[in-house]
Design an enzyme around this catalytic site. Structure first.
Site, mmCIF file in Angstrom:
data_model
loop_
_atom_site.group_PDB
_atom_site.id
_atom_site.type_symbol
_atom_site.label_atom_id
_atom_site.label_comp_id
_atom_site.label_asym_id
_atom_site.label_seq_id
_atom_site.Cartn_x
_atom_site.Cartn_y
_atom_site.Cartn_z
ATOM 1 N N HIS A 1 -2.503 -4.596 -10.487
ATOM 2 C CA HIS A 1 -3.371 -3.531 -10.984
ATOM 3 C C HIS A 1 -3.717 -3.761 -12.443
ATOM 4 O O HIS A 1 -2.874 -4.214 -13.230
ATOM 5 C CB HIS A 1 -2.692 -2.165 -10.855
ATOM 6 C CG HIS A 1 -2.612 -1.661 -9.459
ATOM 7 N ND1 HIS A 1 -3.546 -0.802 -8.919
ATOM 8 C CD2 HIS A 1 -1.717 -1.917 -8.472
ATOM 9 C CE1 HIS A 1 -3.225 -0.543 -7.660
ATOM 10 N NE2 HIS A 1 -2.111 -1.210 -7.369
ATOM 11 N N GLY B 1 -1.814 2.381 -7.004
ATOM 12 C CA GLY B 1 -2.592 2.629 -8.215
ATOM 13 C C GLY B 1 -2.004 3.749 -9.045
ATOM 14 O O GLY B 1 -1.963 3.678 -10.279
ATOM 15 N N CYS C 1 0.859 -1.180 0.000
ATOM 16 C CA CYS C 1 0.000 0.000 0.000
ATOM 17 C C CYS C 1 0.893 1.226 0.000
ATOM 18 O O CYS C 1 1.588 1.496 0.980
ATOM 19 C CB CYS C 1 -0.932 0.011 1.211
ATOM 20 S SG CYS C 1 -2.015 1.459 1.266
ATOM 21 N N CYS D 1 -4.964 6.058 -4.020
ATOM 22 C CA CYS D 1 -4.299 4.759 -4.004
ATOM 23 C C CYS D 1 -2.884 4.968 -4.525
ATOM 24 O O CYS D 1 -2.686 5.266 -5.716
ATOM 25 C CB CYS D 1 -5.050 3.755 -4.874
ATOM 26 S SG CYS D 1 -4.254 2.134 -4.977
ATOM 27 N N GLU E 1 -10.143 -0.327 -5.171
ATOM 28 C CA GLU E 1 -9.116 -1.137 -4.525
ATOM 29 C C GLU E 1 -9.659 -2.504 -4.140
ATOM 30 O O GLU E 1 -10.743 -2.623 -3.552
ATOM 31 C CB GLU E 1 -8.567 -0.429 -3.281
ATOM 32 C CG GLU E 1 -7.747 0.814 -3.598
ATOM 33 C CD GLU E 1 -6.872 1.229 -2.431
ATOM 34 O OE1 GLU E 1 -6.192 0.350 -1.865
ATOM 35 O OE2 GLU E 1 -6.884 2.418 -2.093
#
Length: 271
Positions: free
Chosen positions: A151, A212, A74, A209, A200
């Site tokens: 992703h 992301g 994260c 994110c 997410e």
């Protein structure tokens, strides 16, 4: 027994941080993480972050999404933990080692190199990850990349026109992604700026994110849409992502502490 926690956020992507580097305060599992993350009956957050000792880094960071599932990485939490720790550190995560440096109300995070192999995402079967020959209700040919977690990035004319709240969970759970996937929709404004929204995996729509943003910039650079230093505008604010010629990703952006408190695990059914 009460357990201390610190509530933090990076651009509105919020975390409950529990520091167990000195001693174990609570055994974290899926049920407890989900209970703590619940915004009606718990503390409320997108992710629960557990800090533990590490044999290979300064400490280990474990990440539990709002549904209680443990995930590998994260980016926003990494900046928050850099601020929490207060000095440069190497952090062990399920997605690999990160290097963080706090400063200017946030942090820089060296995220490592992206992985592009279909088995690295992973996908259910081999295909071109740079332009997957798949579509979901108008969203088509995503770029799939693993930047610590998986992703799928779709480039669209306008991110606000995509019903990501309904399409996100469908794509996340598609059998082609056996371990699930984070879903991003990005629009390129210029060679150094894109806008992005992310569904997410295990958390839903979030205000920001970090991984992301990294994935979107990697995808944009690899497709020749942007230069290698890009400002990413998310609903919660902006991040600056660098993707250098050697394949290293660096993320820069803010993080903040919201408040501190404590909880009794027994209140959530934990032993």
């Amino acid at each position: 027994m009460r357990v201390d926690f610190t509530k933090m956020h990076g651009l509105g992507n919020d975390f409950v941080v529990i520091d167990q580097r000195a001693r174990e305060n609570v055994h974290m599992d899926r049920a407890l993480a989900a209970a703590l993350a619940d915004r009606n009956t718990g503390i409320g957050c997108d992710q629960v972050i557990l800090l533990e000792p590490s044999e290979v880094a300064d400490f280990r960071m474990r990440i539990f999404n709002a549904d209680g599932g443990e995930v590998e990485a994260c980016g926003n939490a990494s900046r928050a933990i850099a601020l929490f720790h207060g000095s440069a550190a190497r952090i062990e995560t399920g997605g690999g080692l990160l290097e963080v440096t706090p400063g200017n109300g946030g942090a820089a995070v060296a995220m490592g190199r992206p992985r592009f192999g279909w088995e690295d995402i992973p996908l259910d079967y081999a295909m071109d990850t740079s332009e997957m020959p798949l579509s979901w209700d108008g969203l088509e040919r995503p770029f799939a990349v693993n930047v610590g977690n998986p992703h799928a990035v779709f480039f669209v004319p306008a991110i606000e026109d995509v019903e990501l709240g309904s399409l996100g969970p469908t794509i996340e759970r598609d059998p082609v992604f056996p371990e699930g996937v984070n879903v991003g929709v990005a629009s390129v404004a210029s060679r150094d700026r894109i806008s992005l929204r992310v569904w997410e995996r295990g958390a839903g729509l979030t205000r920001a994110c970090g991984t992301g943003a990294c994935a979107a910039v990697v995808a944009a650079v690899e497709r020749g849409l942007t230069d290698r230093i890009v400002t990413v505008a998310l609903p919660g604010g902006e991040l600056v992502i660098s993707y250098d010629e050697d394949g290293q990703i660096t993320m820069r952006g803010p993080a903040s502490e919201s408040f501190r408190g404590s909880f009794d695990p027994a209140d959530y059914g934990a032993a």
